[in-house]
Design an enzyme around this catalytic site. Structure first.
Site, PDB file in Angstrom:
ATOM      1  N   TYR A 119      41.434  35.260  35.236  1.00 32.15           N
ATOM      2  CA  TYR A 119      40.597  36.365  34.742  1.00 32.15           C
ATOM      3  C   TYR A 119      39.692  36.844  35.876  1.00 32.15           C
ATOM      4  O   TYR A 119      39.094  36.024  36.587  1.00 32.15           O
ATOM      5  CB  TYR A 119      39.726  35.879  33.574  1.00 32.15           C
ATOM      6  CG  TYR A 119      38.767  36.932  33.075  1.00 32.15           C
ATOM      7  CD1 TYR A 119      39.119  37.774  32.026  1.00 32.15           C
ATOM      8  CD2 TYR A 119      37.515  37.093  33.656  1.00 32.15           C
ATOM      9  CE1 TYR A 119      38.252  38.754  31.578  1.00 32.15           C
ATOM     10  CE2 TYR A 119      36.638  38.073  33.211  1.00 32.15           C
ATOM     11  CZ  TYR A 119      37.007  38.892  32.173  1.00 32.15           C
ATOM     12  OH  TYR A 119      36.152  39.863  31.726  1.00 32.15           O
ATOM     13  N   GLU A 207      38.215  45.373  34.420  1.00 34.23           N
ATOM     14  CA  GLU A 207      38.634  44.043  33.963  1.00 34.23           C
ATOM     15  C   GLU A 207      40.127  43.844  34.211  1.00 34.23           C
ATOM     16  O   GLU A 207      40.944  44.660  33.775  1.00 34.23           O
ATOM     17  CB  GLU A 207      38.341  43.886  32.463  1.00 34.23           C
ATOM     18  CG  GLU A 207      38.628  42.478  31.950  1.00 34.23           C
ATOM     19  CD  GLU A 207      38.341  42.343  30.451  1.00 34.23           C
ATOM     20  OE1 GLU A 207      38.956  43.073  29.653  1.00 34.23           O
ATOM     21  OE2 GLU A 207      37.492  41.513  30.098  1.00 34.23           O
TER      22      GLU A 207
END
Ligand code: ADP
Ligand code: MG
Length: 398
Positions: A119, A207
């Protein structure tokens, strides 16, 4: 402003960021040609909606098939079939709410042989006034859950704008992800490119979930979500055509045409106010008396009668609205102008629900007189407390 994954990847590609090849598909008949442009042997067909959790989501309609909003295909035919199944159907994910979102665009991309999933996100951190990186070894998961269950697996740091991005930052990310050797070098290069893209385009959030390593030792961004800072959009006319208005609240778009700030909420009372501070106070006091706001519409400091009329039409068009509270402090904006706008709007659109008006400030007596003598069924209020109690009582009675 938010954009679709395929648009975000197109933009990152311009900055040299490694993303899989892919082609957007807006019409089912274009699916086969798009899939043929990719090598295979695995194609990934991805629903394009402004919400995450697509992979684990499910469609409302049976024709869309049982798989989620992100599907792996083993042939051009299968990829094409997935496009036909999903296009036009409603995908429900943890982020769309129970109503789901209609899938009007798909993205067909090269399947990657995933080794590990990570992530990585970037955002403007208000506390430090800097751009922050958030990275975690727990890729492909909901980061809020990771933060809750295993906060030690999240690494956060921010960039000093005076120095900008430096090799140290790339090394920090590589270390946090447990990457070494050539993959660490690729991480350093990636971090530099992402920072360049973020600042050049005035992003508010970027993101990448998941960021992956492939079985043949390459780093790639497999998903990408970008929001831009709306206040800086005027500097980027090239971004305007990335806007997908079907993803936005129709009333918010209508409001922005009149330069009104409209925010949709979940309750029953429509609020027309001026200024963010008064808006907050109005929302709070409605809650205090036990109801909740359906929206708030900020007409700003220099509204005209025309603007007030437009604002009123937007509020009354919302079927959730069971009552309206107009709460205006006339400083720059005069109360008589507001009163005339409200009356004109009520005459134009009719009044199906109770309306409480509280005016204060410049020309307040004139404003009140305009409302009194209009003959319309408007409930006047003297102060904020009185206004909130009156609208809550009226909504409960009605
Ligand atoms: P969402 O976050 O909305 O579920 P993603 O783009 O993250 O959508 O896709 C969900 C999952 O599907 C990813 O975590 C990854 O495992 C897989 N996936 C997505 N794109 C690809 C791709 N190009 N190749 C292989 N797997 C993919
Ligand atoms: Mg994702």
């Amino acid at each position: 402003m938010n954009i679709h994954e395929y648009q975000a990847k197109g933009l990152l590609r311009e900055f040299g960021v490694p993303v899989p090849d892919g082609y957007p598909v807006l019409k089912a008949e274009d699916a086969e040609a798009a899939a043929r442009q990719l090598r295979g042997p695995v194609w990934v067909v991805k629903s394009q909606i402004h919400a995450g959790g697509r992979g684990k989501g499910s469609f409302k309609e049976a024709e869309a098939g049982e798989k989620g909003g992100v599907r792996l295909a083993k042939s051009v035919d299968e990829a094409t079939a997935f496009v036909r199944q999903m296009l036009g159907h409603t995908l429900v994910t943890v982020q769309t709410g129970p109503a789901g979102k209609q899938v009007n665009r798909l993205y067909i991309e090269d399947g990657s042989a995933i080794d590990r999933e990570f992530y990585l996100s970037m955002l403007v951190d208000r506390e430090t006034s800097r751009i922050a990186f958030v990275v975690s070894t727990e890729g492909g998961m909901n980061i809020e859950d990771v933060a809750h269950d295993t906060p030690e697996k999240i690494k956060t740091f921010s960039i000093d704008p005076a120095t900008g991005i430096m090799p140290l930052h790339g090394r920090t990310v590589a270390e946090a992800l447990g990457l070494s050797g050539d993959l660490a070098k690729q991480t350093e290069a990636l971090v530099t490119k992402l920072y360049a893209a973020f600042t050049a385009k005035d992003m508010a959030m970027l993101e990448i979930n998941p960021l992956i390593t492939t079985k043949d030792g390459r780093l790639r961004c497999l998903d990408a979500k970008i929001s831009f800072d709306d206040n800086a959009l005027y500097r980027h006319p090239e971004l305007f055509n990335l806007r997908d208005e079907t993803e936005e609240d129709a009333k918010e778009i209508e409001a922005s045409k009149y330069d009104l700030a409209y925010i949709a909420l979940d309750g029953t009372i429509g609020c027309m106010v001026n200024g963010a501070g008064l808006a907050m106070a109005t929302l709070d006091i409605i809650q205090l008396y036990g109801e909740s706001p359906a929206n708030f519409l900020d007409v700003g400091g220099g509204a005209t009668e025309e603007k007030v009329t437009a604002a009123f039409k937007i509020i009354t068009a919302d079927p959730k609205v069971k009552g309206i509270l107009v709460n205006i402090f006339g400083g720059i904006m005069k109360c008589d102008v507001i009163a005339r706008g409200v009356i004109a709007a009520v005459k134009a659109v009719g009044l199906q629900v109770p309306l409480v008006v509280r005016l204060e400030g410049t020309n307040v007596e004139e404003g009140k007189e305009i409302i009194r003598s209009s003959g319309l069924n408007v409930i006047p209020a003297d102060d904020l407390d009185d206004a909130a109690q009156k609208i809550v009582a009226a909504v409960r009675k009605g």
